[in-house]
Design an enzyme around this catalytic site. Structure first.
Site, PDB file in Angstrom:
ATOM      1  N   ARG A 355      31.763  37.146  37.759  1.00  0.00           N
ATOM      2  CA  ARG A 355      32.683  37.348  38.872  1.00  0.00           C
ATOM      3  C   ARG A 355      32.235  38.647  39.545  1.00  0.00           C
ATOM      4  O   ARG A 355      32.638  39.743  39.176  1.00  0.00           O
ATOM      5  CB  ARG A 355      34.115  37.468  38.388  1.00  0.00           C
ATOM      6  CG  ARG A 355      35.046  37.117  39.546  1.00  0.00           C
ATOM      7  CD  ARG A 355      36.399  37.675  39.438  1.00  0.00           C
ATOM      8  NE  ARG A 355      37.302  36.906  38.606  1.00  0.00           N
ATOM      9  CZ  ARG A 355      38.602  37.175  38.580  1.00  0.00           C
ATOM     10  NH1 ARG A 355      39.106  38.119  39.321  1.00  0.00           N
ATOM     11  NH2 ARG A 355      39.393  36.504  37.791  1.00  0.00           N
ATOM     12  N   ASP A 362      44.005  41.113  42.069  1.00  0.00           N
ATOM     13  CA  ASP A 362      43.802  41.759  40.774  1.00  0.00           C
ATOM     14  C   ASP A 362      43.641  43.265  40.943  1.00  0.00           C
ATOM     15  O   ASP A 362      44.283  44.065  40.268  1.00  0.00           O
ATOM     16  CB  ASP A 362      42.564  41.190  40.079  1.00  0.00           C
ATOM     17  CG  ASP A 362      42.762  39.731  39.665  1.00  0.00           C
ATOM     18  OD1 ASP A 362      43.910  39.271  39.682  1.00  0.00           O
ATOM     19  OD2 ASP A 362      41.770  39.065  39.328  1.00  0.00           O
ATOM     20  N   ASP A 495      46.747  30.922  40.050  1.00  0.00           N
ATOM     21  CA  ASP A 495      45.531  30.245  40.520  1.00  0.00           C
ATOM     22  C   ASP A 495      45.564  28.737  40.302  1.00  0.00           C
ATOM     23  O   ASP A 495      44.789  28.005  40.893  1.00  0.00           O
ATOM     24  CB  ASP A 495      44.316  30.763  39.732  1.00  0.00           C
ATOM     25  CG  ASP A 495      43.933  32.167  40.129  1.00  0.00           C
ATOM     26  OD1 ASP A 495      44.199  32.540  41.271  1.00  0.00           O
ATOM     27  OD2 ASP A 495      43.352  32.873  39.275  1.00  0.00           O
TER      28      ASP A 495
HETATM   29  C1  GLC Z   1      43.975  35.468  36.323  1.00  0.00           C
HETATM   30  C2  GLC Z   1      43.488  35.887  37.689  1.00  0.00           C
HETATM   31  C3  GLC Z   1      44.645  36.352  38.539  1.00  0.00           C
HETATM   32  C4  GLC Z   1      45.731  35.313  38.571  1.00  0.00           C
HETATM   33  C5  GLC Z   1      46.138  34.899  37.172  1.00  0.00           C
HETATM   34  C6  GLC Z   1      47.120  33.765  37.151  1.00  0.00           C
HETATM   35  O1  GLC Z   1      44.470  36.556  35.634  1.00  0.00           O
HETATM   36  O2  GLC Z   1      42.531  36.932  37.575  1.00  0.00           O
HETATM   37  O3  GLC Z   1      44.216  36.629  39.839  1.00  0.00           O
HETATM   38  O4  GLC Z   1      46.818  35.836  39.265  1.00  0.00           O
HETATM   39  O5  GLC Z   1      44.992  34.502  36.455  1.00  0.00           O
HETATM   40  O6  GLC Z   1      46.581  32.573  37.589  1.00  0.00           O
END
Ligand code: GLC
Length: 803
Positions: A355, A362, A495
């Site tokens: 990444r 984040d 996500d």
């Molecule tokens: C991971 C991702 C973050 C997201 C989380 C929940 O931690 O890095 O951006 O909010 O998953 O899906």
């Protein structure tokens, strides 16, 4: 079972049994020169990028686990017995089981500290102490070995330092594209170091790698991994240890650096050797190695490292009745916040570095975890992230490490999508700026920050921070769904939840409400009267939508899909209850009253487990819709009803804001790594850091933690703890201290540095309350209310708070 303990005084975690249930790691250096190291010296190093700048190998998911690493082998030249200065890779008997006990017992102790790791070994009267670190602002790493003869006879020993180089800096290529990578590198012996050249770099000596030693003559060496290890052998019994090294160098194979020094130690004698590793032109490497012959250099560099890190941690130190709490706030949670802030999601034993950039949400969240300890660092990163805001107001989903403000492509262009893999804007990215900017201004007192000019990502246009915030609101207003709530776009915080481009998320609606309120205050400060009035109208409208469209009896729904279907209804057979809308209802201020209490009670009833609060429940299985991507995870894992630790911080904060300190503390304790120190076999992960998630109720391994170190959990829990439980809430004019502690904390103290002043706070809570300050005394003077104005603060302050 426990494998170690916290040494709070030295700010270290000490691992006394090296056979930990997983490799327990630490971070050295920074992504400029990054090194990750386990308690058995496994791990890897890279320059600038874990994926594209790898200089030594680590085989992810390897068998045996956690190999290779930064190894030092010791050999008794009299009888040929050999071992390693970290328990693995040779893994001498630790004395168990009983029938092995008659063999010589190996003892090991690993101390993970703030940006350094020290591993001690004792075996057959020889003690070693290896200190691993990357000096401050440097791009090389140091392994200082002190070896002592604790037996009563002279010992003839050989000491061999070892690394396995990558042949090619792109980690994936290095692993698989063998028809190419095996033929592009060579190693050379240069007296005190092995030099590795990758042919591509013939013209570019900057990329030469070296592994050298200072403090002893090299007696034998090897630059060819396959000769060092030997055919059909491994790191536990390399051919080099049984047959010796014959000066083999790599040509059309795999490179390594192995340097053997033969030493004789009298009883009681200690010898110091310093191994050095990095990527530098050969001439520079030679000079660097020579400079480590100076006595005291290593000690000075270590002292400097500690001074830097401990100085940051000293900005908040607490002493409550709960030692584990103190330890997390004072050392480990704080240090983890810095690591996630600095390293983002770049490289761990789970993330291999691919990444290649900062996730917008984040990083903006990570800033919030360190702002109370290092506002100046937060400020720089905030400006950087604001410069990655597109002129339409959205955040770039992924901000490249070499981000060029003013000149970046955006998800509106196929070039960006191809390069980053991010096809669209997200509903939430830029909304995270509001709490982050507010926390920075509140901590630093720098209201002028609102006027600071910053470029947008895509156009050479500068605008004030205030204008950037206005654009973020505009972006949400320009993208509304069918009910007039901010549209789901690609996703929100989750996500795995795709509500559809014009679907709508309650979580985002709460974030939006929160953002509007913050901006309303700033509009007043900026004397932007018309805009303030406009915001008032939007706020009223949003509140109406929240209460009119998103409430279902005892919970906030999760949102609306594009086709109008509701997600997260009480009656749904799966995923009927979601944590984030409930906690954010309270945090945003929209649900401070009865609905806040009701919804958080539903969380406790339906989502809480002994290991934390699940992100939703029941998991998706038979009733998932097309956008419920989390259904691919096993039940209880990650977003599919796992305890997504990240979200626990918001539950802690919400309960604290409601004044329910016992419950806030219960949530804090359930996921606290230190509280699992004695159950390390269940938790598996390091007992000193948070992981991304813990398996939830429906997993047969409920309580097992995953994805160590690089997670938003560090910052959300820190915020929940500092602002929530401890109630430390600065503002540009002073500070409010309004704790929400567990009822059995009758007395505690905190030392907080605020804008160069020291606040020595003592809290007494004889009545066992969980919220409510009765009186505040500042330097002997009783104040009206709980606000402590800046103007009354001296350099050192005694503050007595009675609850
Ligand atoms: C991971 C991702 C973050 C997201 C989380 C929940 O931690 O890095 O951006 O909010 O998953 O899906």
């Amino acid at each position: 079972m426990r494998y170690g303990y916290f040494d709070e005084k030295n700010r270290e975690y000490v691992i006394t049994n090296p056979a930990t249930p997983s490799p327990w790691a630490n971070y050295l250096g920074s992504p400029e020169y990054g090194a990750i190291i386990s308690n058995n010296a496994g791990g890897y190093s890279f320059v600038k990028s874990g994926a594209a700048g790898r200089i030594i190998r680590y085989r992810f998911n390897s068998v045996p686990a956690d190999q290779p690493g930064r190894y030092i082998y010791l050999k008794d030249r009299e009888d040929g017995d050999f071992w390693s200065a970290s328990w693995a890779p040779v893994c001498k008997s630790l004395g168990e089981p009983a029938e092995l006990a008659k063999l010589a017992k190996y003892r090991s102790e690993c101390r993970h500290g703030t940006a350094y790791t020290e591993i001690v070994s004792e075996y057959r009267g020889v003690k070693t102490k290896t200190l691993y670190y990357v000096p401050r602002n440097s791009t090389h790493e140091v392994w200082r070995l002190e070896v002592t003869n604790e037996s009563d006879r002279p010992r003839e020993l050989s000491v061999t330092g070892y690394v396995e180089f990558t042949n090619e800096p792109f980690y994936e290529q290095d692993q698989v594209n063998l028809q190419y990578t095996l033929y592009i590198t060579r190693t050379y012996f240069k007296g005190d170091h092995i030099l590795q050249r990758v042919n591509d770099n013939e013209e570019n000596p900057d990329k030469e790698r070296f592994f050298g030693v200072a403090g002893a003559e090299v007696s034998a060496y090897c630059g060819d991994r396959d000769k060092f290890v030997g055919a059909y052998r491994g790191y536990s019994n390399p051919a080099a240890m049984t047959d010796g090294m014959n000066g083999d160098l790599n040509y059309c194979g795999n490179s390594c650096g192995a340097l053997q020094c033969d030493i004789t130690l009298q009883p009681g004698e200690t010898r110091e050797l310093v191994f050095l590793l990095g990527r530098k032109p050969q001439a520079e490497a030679s000079k660097l190695i020579a400079s480590y012959r100076e006595a005291g250099r290593v000690d000075d560099e270590l002292a400097e490292l500690k001074k830097f890190w401990h100085g940051k941690l000293d900005n908040l130190q607490v002493k409550t009745p709960d030692e584990k709490f103190n330890n997390m706030v004072n050392v480990w949670n704080a240090y983890q916040c810095f690591i996630t802030f600095i390293w983002s999601r770049a490289a761990s034993f789970i993330y291999c570095g691919q990444r290649n950039g900062y996730g917008y949400r984040d990083t903006v969240q990570d800033i919030q975890g360190i702002v109370h300890l290092a506002p100046e660092m937060a400020r720089d990163r905030l400006i950087f992230m604001l410069s990655a805001q597109v002129s339409n107001g959205a955040g770039l989903p992924l901000v490249k490490y070499d981000h060029q403000a003013g000149r970046e492509d955006t998800p509106d262009q196929i070039s960006y999508v191809r390069e980053t893999g991010h096809p669209s804007y997200r509903a939430d990215d830029a909304l995270w700026l509001f709490p982050a900017v507010k926390k920075y201004i509140d901590e630093s007192g720098e209201l002028g920050f609102l006027g600071q000019k910053v470029l947008f990502a895509d156009v050479e246009e500068e605008a004030s921070v205030y204008e950037h915030l206005k654009r973020a609101i505009k972006f949400s207003m320009d993208n509304l769904g069918a009910h007039g709530m901010p549209a789901g776009l690609h996703a929100d915080w989750n996500d795995c939840l795709r509500l559809g481009k014009s679907g709508e998320s309650t979580f985002v609606l709460f974030q939006f409400y929160y953002a509007l309120r913050i901006l309303r205050d700033y509009a007043e400060i900026e004397r932007d009267t018309d805009y303030a009035a406009e915001l008032d109208g939007i706020i009223t409208d949003v509140l109406g939508k929240i209460n009119g469209l998103c409430w279902d009896g005892d919970r906030w729904i999760r949102g609306y899909r594009e086709d109008g279907a509701v997600i997260g209804r009480r009656a749904d057979p799966e995923a009927s209850m979601w944590l984030n809308p409930q906690s954010w209802g309270v945090i945003s201020g929209a649900a401070a009253g009865e609905r806040g209490v009701l919804s958080m009670d539903s969380v406790y009833r339906e989502l809480n487990t002994p290991h934390g609060t699940m992100v939703m429940y029941p998991p998706y299985h038979r009733h998932a819709f097309e956008g419920a991507l989390m259904v691919c995870f096993n039940k209880g894992a990650k977003e599919n009803a796992g305890i997504f630790t990240h979200t626990q911080g918001w539950a802690i904060l919400a309960e604290s804001l409601l004044g329910r300190g016992d419950r806030a503390f219960e949530y804090w304790r359930e996921v606290c790594p230190a509280y699992m120190n004695d159950e390390a076999d269940r938790r598996v992960m390091e007992p000193y850091v948070y992981g991304q998630f813990i398996e939830g109720r429906d997993s047969p391994f409920a309580g097992r933690a995953h994805n160590h170190w690089l997670t938003g959990a560090a910052s959300t829990i820190m915020v929940g703890t500092v602002e929530g439980i401890l109630g430390l809430r600065p503002n540009p004019d002073g500070i409010v201290i309004d704790p929400s502690p567990p009822s059995d904390w009758t007395e505690w103290s905190m030392v907080k540095k605020l804008r160069g002043k020291t606040l020595n706070v003592r809290v007494t809570n004889r009545g066992g309350g969980t919220q409510g300050v009765q009186s505040v005394t500042l330097n002997g003077r009783k104040l009206d209310g709980k606000f402590i104005p800046d103007s009354m603060l001296e350099a050192e302050n005694d503050i007595l708070l009675q609850m």
